[in-house]
Design an enzyme around this catalytic site. Structure first.
Site, PDB file in Angstrom:
ATOM      1  N   ARG A  94     -34.228 -44.660  19.193  1.00 53.58           N
ATOM      2  CA  ARG A  94     -33.358 -45.797  19.361  1.00 53.58           C
ATOM      3  C   ARG A  94     -32.235 -45.648  18.822  1.00 53.58           C
ATOM      4  O   ARG A  94     -32.125 -45.159  17.527  1.00 53.58           O
ATOM      5  CB  ARG A  94     -34.123 -47.024  18.830  1.00 53.58           C
ATOM      6  CG  ARG A  94     -35.207 -47.697  19.421  1.00 53.58           C
ATOM      7  CD  ARG A  94     -35.937 -48.957  19.479  1.00 53.58           C
ATOM      8  NE  ARG A  94     -37.040 -49.144  19.884  1.00 53.58           N
ATOM      9  CZ  ARG A  94     -37.294 -49.308  21.047  1.00 53.58           C
ATOM     10  NH1 ARG A  94     -36.312 -49.549  22.023  1.00 53.58           N
ATOM     11  NH2 ARG A  94     -38.548 -49.407  21.567  1.00 53.58           N
ATOM     12  N   ASP A  95     -31.079 -46.041  19.382  1.00 51.28           N
ATOM     13  CA  ASP A  95     -29.628 -46.175  18.866  1.00 51.28           C
ATOM     14  C   ASP A  95     -29.719 -47.143  17.518  1.00 51.28           C
ATOM     15  O   ASP A  95     -30.244 -48.175  17.908  1.00 51.28           O
ATOM     16  CB  ASP A  95     -28.809 -46.448  19.792  1.00 51.28           C
ATOM     17  CG  ASP A  95     -27.302 -46.150  19.682  1.00 51.28           C
ATOM     18  OD1 ASP A  95     -26.616 -45.509  20.305  1.00 51.28           O
ATOM     19  OD2 ASP A  95     -26.739 -46.795  18.514  1.00 51.28           O
ATOM     20  N   VAL A  97     -20.370 -38.843  18.467  1.00 50.45           N
ATOM     21  CA  VAL A  97     -21.149 -37.705  18.046  1.00 50.45           C
ATOM     22  C   VAL A  97     -21.199 -36.283  18.657  1.00 50.45           C
ATOM     23  O   VAL A  97     -21.708 -36.642  19.883  1.00 50.45           O
ATOM     24  CB  VAL A  97     -22.898 -38.262  17.850  1.00 50.45           C
ATOM     25  CG1 VAL A  97     -23.741 -37.016  17.358  1.00 50.45           C
ATOM     26  CG2 VAL A  97     -22.799 -39.448  16.994  1.00 50.45           C
ATOM     27  N   HIS A 119     -25.567 -36.109  24.581  1.00 47.51           N
ATOM     28  CA  HIS A 119     -26.567 -37.246  24.384  1.00 47.51           C
ATOM     29  C   HIS A 119     -26.342 -38.154  25.619  1.00 47.51           C
ATOM     30  O   HIS A 119     -25.136 -38.207  25.989  1.00 47.51           O
ATOM     31  CB  HIS A 119     -26.480 -38.027  23.118  1.00 47.51           C
ATOM     32  CG  HIS A 119     -24.914 -38.607  22.802  1.00 47.51           C
ATOM     33  ND1 HIS A 119     -24.308 -37.905  22.090  1.00 47.51           N
ATOM     34  CD2 HIS A 119     -24.732 -39.899  22.897  1.00 47.51           C
ATOM     35  CE1 HIS A 119     -23.083 -38.414  21.804  1.00 47.51           C
ATOM     36  NE2 HIS A 119     -23.140 -39.607  22.393  1.00 47.51           N
ATOM     37  N   MET A 120     -27.599 -38.851  25.750  1.00 50.82           N
ATOM     38  CA  MET A 120     -27.333 -39.843  27.139  1.00 50.82           C
ATOM     39  C   MET A 120     -27.787 -41.020  26.399  1.00 50.82           C
ATOM     40  O   MET A 120     -28.949 -41.040  25.724  1.00 50.82           O
ATOM     41  CB  MET A 120     -28.451 -39.098  28.297  1.00 50.82           C
ATOM     42  CG  MET A 120     -28.512 -40.249  29.283  1.00 50.82           C
ATOM     43  SD  MET A 120     -29.544 -39.254  30.555  1.00 50.82           S
ATOM     44  CE  MET A 120     -28.703 -38.137  31.257  1.00 50.82           C
ATOM     45  N   HIS A 121     -27.062 -41.897  26.950  1.00 52.77           N
ATOM     46  CA  HIS A 121     -27.728 -43.480  26.606  1.00 52.77           C
ATOM     47  C   HIS A 121     -28.262 -43.824  27.579  1.00 52.77           C
ATOM     48  O   HIS A 121     -27.970 -43.869  28.805  1.00 52.77           O
ATOM     49  CB  HIS A 121     -26.128 -44.294  26.292  1.00 52.77           C
ATOM     50  CG  HIS A 121     -25.413 -43.946  25.124  1.00 52.77           C
ATOM     51  ND1 HIS A 121     -25.262 -44.625  24.082  1.00 52.77           N
ATOM     52  CD2 HIS A 121     -24.278 -43.160  25.252  1.00 52.77           C
ATOM     53  CE1 HIS A 121     -24.218 -44.076  23.204  1.00 52.77           C
ATOM     54  NE2 HIS A 121     -23.839 -42.990  23.928  1.00 52.77           N
TER      55      HIS A 121
HETATM   56  P1  AMP Z   1     -21.145 -41.894  21.246  1.00 57.16           P
HETATM   57  O1  AMP Z   1     -20.224 -42.655  21.054  1.00 57.16           O
HETATM   58  O2  AMP Z   1     -21.536 -41.930  22.732  1.00 57.16           O
HETATM   59  O3  AMP Z   1     -20.863 -40.550  20.751  1.00 57.16           O
HETATM   60  O4  AMP Z   1     -22.672 -42.533  20.600  1.00 57.16           O
HETATM   61  C1  AMP Z   1     -23.108 -42.277  19.873  1.00 57.16           C
HETATM   62  C2  AMP Z   1     -24.259 -43.106  19.436  1.00 57.16           C
HETATM   63  O5  AMP Z   1     -25.303 -42.524  18.260  1.00 57.16           O
HETATM   64  C3  AMP Z   1     -23.521 -44.329  18.803  1.00 57.16           C
HETATM   65  O6  AMP Z   1     -24.198 -45.464  19.844  1.00 57.16           O
HETATM   66  C4  AMP Z   1     -24.326 -44.682  17.735  1.00 57.16           C
HETATM   67  O7  AMP Z   1     -24.790 -45.880  17.470  1.00 57.16           O
HETATM   68  C5  AMP Z   1     -25.545 -43.631  17.649  1.00 57.16           C
HETATM   69  N1  AMP Z   1     -25.944 -43.392  16.072  1.00 57.16           N
HETATM   70  C6  AMP Z   1     -25.161 -42.521  15.440  1.00 57.16           C
HETATM   71  N2  AMP Z   1     -25.862 -42.285  14.343  1.00 57.16           N
HETATM   72  C7  AMP Z   1     -27.046 -42.578  14.666  1.00 57.16           C
HETATM   73  C8  AMP Z   1     -28.313 -42.266  14.018  1.00 57.16           C
HETATM   74  N3  AMP Z   1     -28.559 -41.664  12.801  1.00 57.16           N
HETATM   75  N4  AMP Z   1     -29.739 -42.806  14.626  1.00 57.16           N
HETATM   76  C9  AMP Z   1     -29.396 -43.368  15.549  1.00 57.16           C
HETATM   77  N5  AMP Z   1     -28.275 -43.435  16.604  1.00 57.16           N
HETATM   78  C10 AMP Z   1     -27.323 -43.168  15.916  1.00 57.16           C
END
Ligand code: AMP
Ligand code: ZN
Length: 113
Positions: free
Chosen positions: A28-29, A95, A99-101
């Site tokens: 989970r995000d 990040v 990763h895929m949302h």
């Molecule tokens: P992006 O902006 O596409 O790089 O998405 C990165 C996502 O990672 C964001 O939606 C953050 O909320 C999520 N995120 C960052 N650190 C963590 C963590 N430790 N556990 C879960 N989600 C995370």
């Protein structure tokens, strides 16, 4: 390795892990933008889509398969969901581990930008 998602894969920092197999891990995000907001990542550290070699490209299919299974489990298959791959700064990627949302559980905006 100071990659936060590699640390989740390695179990070095906690995450709400919902799925894992030999290739991908899903959790989970931490800052959900929708009732269902999951992240599906390859175990392998690939910084972003631009770094995805042809050899590794089947991983994206693995990520989609995992996402579709998780969508069923989350109960959003019928209502609908969105899979998003951000790439690079202007693509909104924060990040640097591919990763895929998976977003669902509410009406998402038609505007992608
Ligand atoms: P992006 O902006 O596409 O790089 O998405 C990165 C996502 O990672 C964001 O939606 C953050 O909320 C999520 N995120 C960052 N650190 C963590 C963590 N430790 N556990 C879960 N989600 C995370
Ligand atoms: Zn990583």
């Amino acid at each position: 390795m100071d990659c936060i998602f590699c640390q989740i894969v390695a179990g070095e920092i906690p995450a709400d892990i919902l799925y894992q197999d030999d290739e991908v891990v899903a959790f989970r995000d931490i800052n959900p933008l929708a009732p269902t907001h999951l992240l599906i990542i390859p175990r392998k550290h690939i910084p972003s889509l631009v770094d995805l070699s042809e050899v590794d490209s089947p991983l994206v299919g693995d990520m989609v398969n995992a996402a579709n299974q998780l969508a069923k489990r989350e109960g959003v298959t019928e209502s609908g969901y969105r899979l998003v791959l951000d790439c690079g700064k202007q693509g909104g990627q924060l990040v640097p581990h591919l990763h895929m949302h998976l977003l669902g559980g509410r009406q998402l905006s038609d505007a992608l930008g």
